[in-house]
Design a protein around this motif. Structure first.
Motif, PDB file in Angstrom:
ATOM      1  N   ALA A   1     -31.891  41.934 -17.419  1.00  0.00           N
ATOM      2  CA  ALA A   1     -31.979  43.391 -17.400  1.00  0.00           C
ATOM      3  C   ALA A   1     -33.215  43.858 -16.654  1.00  0.00           C
ATOM      4  CB  ALA A   1     -31.979  43.929 -18.830  1.00  0.00           C
ATOM      5  N   SER A   2     -34.327  43.156 -16.820  1.00  0.00           N
ATOM      6  CA  SER A   2     -35.569  43.567 -16.161  1.00  0.00           C
ATOM      7  C   SER A   2     -35.462  43.423 -14.646  1.00  0.00           C
ATOM      8  CB  SER A   2     -36.750  42.750 -16.693  1.00  0.00           C
ATOM      9  OG  SER A   2     -36.564  41.368 -16.432  1.00  0.00           O
ATOM     10  N   ASN A   3     -34.812  42.368 -14.185  1.00  0.00           N
ATOM     11  CA  ASN A   3     -34.648  42.173 -12.746  1.00  0.00           C
ATOM     12  C   ASN A   3     -33.711  43.220 -12.158  1.00  0.00           C
ATOM     13  OD1 ASN A   3     -33.004  40.590 -10.347  1.00  0.00           O
ATOM     14  ND2 ASN A   3     -35.187  40.069 -10.400  1.00  0.00           N
ATOM     15  N   VAL A   4     -32.638  43.528 -12.862  1.00  0.00           N
ATOM     16  CA  VAL A   4     -31.701  44.546 -12.400  1.00  0.00           C
ATOM     17  C   VAL A   4     -32.377  45.916 -12.354  1.00  0.00           C
ATOM     18  CG1 VAL A   4     -29.621  45.824 -13.030  1.00  0.00           C
ATOM     19  CG2 VAL A   4     -29.622  43.325 -13.117  1.00  0.00           C
ATOM     20  N   LEU A   5     -33.173  46.241 -13.370  1.00  0.00           N
ATOM     21  CA  LEU A   5     -33.861  47.533 -13.387  1.00  0.00           C
ATOM     22  C   LEU A   5     -34.894  47.633 -12.281  1.00  0.00           C
ATOM     23  CD1 LEU A   5     -34.325  48.097 -17.236  1.00  0.00           C
ATOM     24  CD2 LEU A   5     -32.832  49.382 -15.676  1.00  0.00           C
ATOM     25  N   ALA A   6     -35.565  46.533 -11.992  1.00  0.00           N
ATOM     26  CA  ALA A   6     -36.538  46.547 -10.896  1.00  0.00           C
ATOM     27  C   ALA A   6     -35.837  46.812  -9.560  1.00  0.00           C
ATOM     28  CB  ALA A   6     -37.283  45.216 -10.854  1.00  0.00           C
ATOM     29  N   THR A   7     -34.666  46.196  -9.384  1.00  0.00           N
ATOM     30  CA  THR A   7     -33.899  46.421  -8.158  1.00  0.00           C
ATOM     31  C   THR A   7     -33.381  47.855  -8.111  1.00  0.00           C
ATOM     32  OG1 THR A   7     -33.199  44.103  -8.205  1.00  0.00           O
ATOM     33  CG2 THR A   7     -31.995  45.574  -6.736  1.00  0.00           C
ATOM     34  N   ALA A   8     -32.905  48.345  -9.259  1.00  0.00           N
ATOM     35  CA  ALA A   8     -32.423  49.728  -9.325  1.00  0.00           C
ATOM     36  C   ALA A   8     -33.540  50.701  -8.983  1.00  0.00           C
ATOM     37  CB  ALA A   8     -31.862  50.022 -10.713  1.00  0.00           C
ATOM     38  N   GLN A   9     -34.748  50.422  -9.473  1.00  0.00           N
ATOM     39  CA  GLN A   9     -35.873  51.303  -9.185  1.00  0.00           C
ATOM     40  C   GLN A   9     -36.201  51.298  -7.698  1.00  0.00           C
ATOM     41  OE1 GLN A   9     -37.530  53.336 -11.716  1.00  0.00           O
ATOM     42  NE2 GLN A   9     -37.692  54.235  -9.674  1.00  0.00           N
ATOM     43  N   THR A  10     -36.094  50.127  -7.087  1.00  0.00           N
ATOM     44  CA  THR A  10     -36.310  50.034  -5.641  1.00  0.00           C
ATOM     45  C   THR A  10     -35.309  50.911  -4.896  1.00  0.00           C
ATOM     46  OG1 THR A  10     -37.197  47.789  -5.754  1.00  0.00           O
ATOM     47  CG2 THR A  10     -36.239  48.478  -3.663  1.00  0.00           C
ATOM     48  N   PHE A  11     -34.041  50.799  -5.263  1.00  0.00           N
ATOM     49  CA  PHE A  11     -33.005  51.572  -4.576  1.00  0.00           C
ATOM     50  C   PHE A  11     -33.163  53.070  -4.804  1.00  0.00           C
ATOM     51  CE2 PHE A  11     -29.816  47.789  -4.748  1.00  0.00           C
ATOM     52  CZ  PHE A  11     -30.459  47.207  -3.674  1.00  0.00           C
ATOM     53  N   GLU A  12     -33.451  53.475  -6.028  1.00  0.00           N
ATOM     54  CA  GLU A  12     -33.548  54.902  -6.319  1.00  0.00           C
ATOM     55  C   GLU A  12     -34.762  55.538  -5.645  1.00  0.00           C
ATOM     56  OE1 GLU A  12     -31.186  56.475  -7.462  1.00  0.00           O
ATOM     57  OE2 GLU A  12     -29.990  54.910  -8.433  1.00  0.00           O
ATOM     58  N   THR A  13     -35.901  54.863  -5.724  1.00  0.00           N
ATOM     59  CA  THR A  13     -37.098  55.378  -5.056  1.00  0.00           C
ATOM     60  C   THR A  13     -36.888  55.439  -3.550  1.00  0.00           C
ATOM     61  OG1 THR A  13     -38.510  54.440  -6.773  1.00  0.00           O
ATOM     62  CG2 THR A  13     -39.572  55.017  -4.701  1.00  0.00           C
TER      63      THR A  13
END
Length: 341
Positions: A239-251
């Motif tokens: 979950a932490s890796n997916v959220l980090a990637t999601a944050q990259t995409f959203e930002t």
């Protein structure tokens, strides 16, 4: 009932009155030889009715540059069409896309006897053009083929992104929305989250897919190809890796829309982009809350290079399109050819 051996009637061998009239007109009025006159009248050398040979249809085209308003002028030439036993009498076109024909006569109508035509397309795209030709005796031929007009993705080589036109800027946004929609669809498929966290991610996934579909519908045949995502470096069981990637995409997505705003000339497109970026910003905030609840909620170091997403003036970062596509490159198989901007 006539017997099988009965001779055909005289009328069945004689040219029709209209054929005789064309024959006389050709000889008397034009000084043609009898053979040529017979052919013009639709008769064979014996004076009987000749079988009509159908014409063939063919055309070429030459597209101009994309104008400042996004329109593209295309010249079509059907002079390669032929009629073996006469000439082409009529050329009928279907240009397959939005726009207007510009080679009109004083009566506001095109010259259907001319093999050339000019059509101004409203926007770049891939269009199916249809030509129908006919000869004086009713023979008809058709041909249809697709043509690429303006700055369009042919599906081969690098993906073209032309930032000098509104449609090119929309394709830039469409590329990013494709990436985000594919990512969240994969997250939902893998079942990385559960409970309230899953509900948040599910909402984001639905929004991103709507953004993708909206841009695709707007671009129509001018849309770039379907991109191939590469998520080989994402651990979907974490979950932490997916959220980090999601944050990259959203930002990245928010900064991309901010950085491209001044490239749009259409107020309607700018308004739509502003609506999308406001949703993307809410996504970024939601993902940050899932990552680190109520810590660095607005301006933490979640940008691509570690800098605050919101600067000291209270403004969200704006990134150049080339910088954004370079940051997204590890997650997309295709390469981009960026022009303008």
């Amino acid at each position: 009932m006539a017997s099988p051996d009965a001779s055909p009637s005289h009328e069945s061998l004689s040219p029709s009155p209209s054929s005789r009239r064309r024959f006389l007109q050709a000889v008397v009025g034009g000084g043609a030889t009898a053979g040529a006159a017979l052919s013009a009248a639709g008769c064979d050398s014996a004076g009987g009715i000749a079988e009509n040979e159908s014409p063939t249809a063919s055309f070429s085209h030459e597209a101009g540059e994309v104008s400042d308003d996004g329109t593209v002028m295309v010249t079509f030439d059907a002079s390669g069409s032929e009629d073996p036993d006469g000439n082409i009498a009529n050329y009928s076109w279907d240009f397959g896309g939005p726009g207007e024909r510009v080679d009109l006569g004083e009566d506001g109508q095109p010259d259907s006897s001319s093999p050339t035509a000019e059509f101004q397309y409203e926007r770049s795209g891939v269009y199916e053009v249809r030509l129908v030709v006919s000869d004086p005796r009713g023979g008809v031929a058709r041909t249809t083929r697709e043509i690429a007009v303006g700055n369009v993705d042919t599906g081969e080589g690098d993906v073209p992104i032309d930032l000098s036109t509104d449609l090119g800027v929309l394709n830039y946004a469409y590329a990013l929305e494709q990436l985000e929609a594919a990512f969240y669809a994969r997250v939902m498929e893998e079942g990385t989250f559960s409970g309230s966290d899953e509900a948040v991610i599910s909402d984001i996934a639905a929004h991103e897919d709507i953004h993708r579909l909206t841009l695709e519908a707007t671009l129509q045949s001018a849309a770039i190809r379907d991109l191939t995502p590469n998520f080989s470096d994402v651990n979907f069981s974490s979950a932490s890796n997916v959220l980090a990637t999601a944050q990259t995409f959203e930002t990245l997505g928010v900064s991309a829309y901010n950085g491209a705003a001044d490239l749009l000339s259409s107020g309607a497109f700018l308004g739509a982009a502003g609506s999308i970026v406001s949703v993307e910003a809410r996504h970024a905030a939601a993902v940050r809350d899932l990552t680190d609840p109520l810590e660095n909620f607005f301006s933490g170091p979640f940008a691509i290079d570690g800098a605050p997403a919101i600067d000291d003036d209270g403004l969200y970062e704006a990134r150049d399109p080339r910088e954004v596509l370079d940051a997204a490159a590890p997650y997309i198989e295709e390469s981009f050819d960026v022009q303008g901007g």
